[in-house]
Design an enzyme around this catalytic site. Structure first.
Site, PDB file in Angstrom:
ATOM      1  N   SER A 174      46.573  39.976  38.014  1.00 47.40           N
ATOM      2  CA  SER A 174      46.914  38.562  38.122  1.00 47.40           C
ATOM      3  C   SER A 174      47.017  37.976  36.718  1.00 47.40           C
ATOM      4  CB  SER A 174      45.882  37.828  38.979  1.00 47.40           C
ATOM      5  OG  SER A 174      46.318  36.510  39.258  1.00 47.40           O
ATOM      6  N   THR A 175      46.273  36.918  36.404  1.00 47.23           N
ATOM      7  CA  THR A 175      46.394  36.250  35.107  1.00 47.23           C
ATOM      8  C   THR A 175      46.177  37.234  33.954  1.00 47.23           C
ATOM      9  OG1 THR A 175      45.488  34.262  36.130  1.00 47.23           O
ATOM     10  CG2 THR A 175      45.585  34.317  33.723  1.00 47.23           C
ATOM     11  N   HIS A 200      50.529  38.980  40.727  1.00 49.19           N
ATOM     12  CA  HIS A 200      50.702  37.607  41.215  1.00 49.19           C
ATOM     13  C   HIS A 200      51.700  36.877  40.324  1.00 49.19           C
ATOM     14  CE1 HIS A 200      46.296  37.924  42.828  1.00 49.19           C
ATOM     15  NE2 HIS A 200      47.154  38.575  43.593  1.00 49.19           N
ATOM     16  N   MET A 293      41.899  36.157  37.876  1.00 42.85           N
ATOM     17  CA  MET A 293      40.864  35.299  38.445  1.00 42.85           C
ATOM     18  C   MET A 293      40.638  35.647  39.913  1.00 42.85           C
ATOM     19  SD  MET A 293      38.711  32.814  38.043  1.00 42.85           S
ATOM     20  CE  MET A 293      39.115  31.739  36.649  1.00 42.85           C
ATOM     21  N   ASP A 296      40.766  39.156  44.530  1.00 40.55           N
ATOM     22  CA  ASP A 296      41.823  39.894  45.218  1.00 40.55           C
ATOM     23  C   ASP A 296      41.872  41.330  44.707  1.00 40.55           C
ATOM     24  OD1 ASP A 296      43.983  40.424  46.885  1.00 40.55           O
ATOM     25  OD2 ASP A 296      45.463  39.780  45.393  1.00 40.55           O
TER      26      ASP A 296
END
Length: 355
Positions: A174-175, A200, A293, A296
């Protein structure tokens, strides 16, 4: 270090008066966020930064004069502040991420409401306020921990083993993950076992991201399509807004890319991918969880490990946001934890041990 008891101080950088007004009004509705000022271009931002001292900057990519990308290249090395890009559907957003931006959100284009745009931007501002900016600096190879050193010892190129034709690798991020994934993928050979990647990302950007990986990496990389077969030398990137899972038909493995409810708060979801692999993959498999973050992917990775998969988690020092890999490690889903720059070698060493 930012005082987490105080609101997140945000500076908005955008040459559009309308965009600045929408973002200012929208973010100001969140009590944990305080808009402390704005800049009309990158040069204005450089001048105002010492006075405003923001915790997070939101920035347009394309502005007159000094572009957002040039600003990042010149400014971030000496002023490591998290920057969230506010971008239209533009390939240059990935150049800006490579230059040090933490994350990005797509500008409204008429297909979604301003309220949804602000909601996504606010979430990313909160995440960015926790970012480890040291992880965004160019890194020299680090000295691995003792257990990683033993794994890396004498790592050869990938052997041409028949078992690798029946091996599947899942990767979730993700991030901070766009650059972390690229760093790993660039080190992998063209005949890597079939891979499925969940990153993501806003709608419209996953194809551009896959195309970027395809240009910069040795293996073929493309955005996944429903029923695509997973095979050696191919990496498939899950399309934004579609849940992507692995499906088995006899000895063949394909991907299912279909609309669906969010899983662990996301669509596509790393958990949805990993859980499908744990359920359906009967050959060798490996799972990799990177910066991001939340949680997931953690439960899915644990399910994979319990089914015999080899699992790798990114370590804290190299993660922009040590959330997803931290949770995965804490619940016992991670077999080996390693710096981002060592993950490819750890993976290759494992693949060469398969029989």
């Amino acid at each position: 270090m930012r005082d987490t008891q105080q609101p997140i101080r945000v500076m908005i950088v955008d040459d559009s008066l309308i965009a600045r007004a929408i973002i200012t009004r929208g973010l100001s509705a969140y009590p944990q966020i305080k808009v402390i000022g704005y800049a009309i271009n990158a040069i204005d931002a450089k001048n105002k930064f010492p006075l405003l001292k923001p915790d997070v900057i939101t920035m347009d990519v394309e502005m007159p004069g000094l572009s957002g990308i040039e600003f990042l290249k010149q400014f971030l090395p000496t002023n490591p502040v998290p920057v969230i890009l506010v971008s239209s559907l533009d390939l240059r957003v990935f150049d800006a991420l490579a230059a040090g931006a933490v994350d990005f959100v797509r500008k409204p284009d008429g297909t979604e409401s301003n309220d949804l745009f602000i909601q996504r931007l606010a979430q990313k501002v909160v995440t960015a306020s926790c970012a480890n900016m040291a992880a965004r600096k160019p890194r020299v190879p680090t000295t691995p921990s003792a257990n990683v050193q033993s794994i890396l010892s004498g790592t050869p190129p990938l052997n041409n083993l028949p078992v690798l034709d029946q091996t599947i690798i899942g990767l979730g991020a993700s991030t901070g993950g766009t650059e972390a994934t690229l760093e790993i993928m660039k080190q992998l050979p063209e005949d890597i076992p079939g891979m499925v990647i969940v990153q993501h990302m806003p709608t419209g950007f996953t194809k551009m991201y896959a195309d970027r990986l395809n240009r910069l990496c040795k293996m073929e990389v493309r955005e996944a399509r429903d029923h695509d077969e997973i095979h050696r030398g191919l990496a498939l990137v899950a399309p934004a807004d579609l849940q992507t899972r692995v499906v088995r038909t006899g000895n063949r493995y394909t991907v299912s890319c279909t609309p669906g409810e969010k899983v662990s708060g996301h669509c596509p979801s790393v958990d949805a991918l990993f859980l499908s692999m744990a359920k359906t993959v009967h050959c060798h498999m490996a799972g990799i969880i990177l910066t991001g973050m939340g949680r997931d992917g953690a439960q899915g990775l644990l399910a994979m490990r319990e089914k015999g998969a080899y699992t790798i988690g990114q370590d804290k020092a190299s993660s922009v946001v040590y959330g997803m890999p931290m949770v995965a490690n804490d619940i016992g889903a991670v077999e080996v934890q390693a710096p981002c720059e060592n993950i490819a070698s750890v993976l290759l060493r494992h693949l060469n041990s398969l029989r």
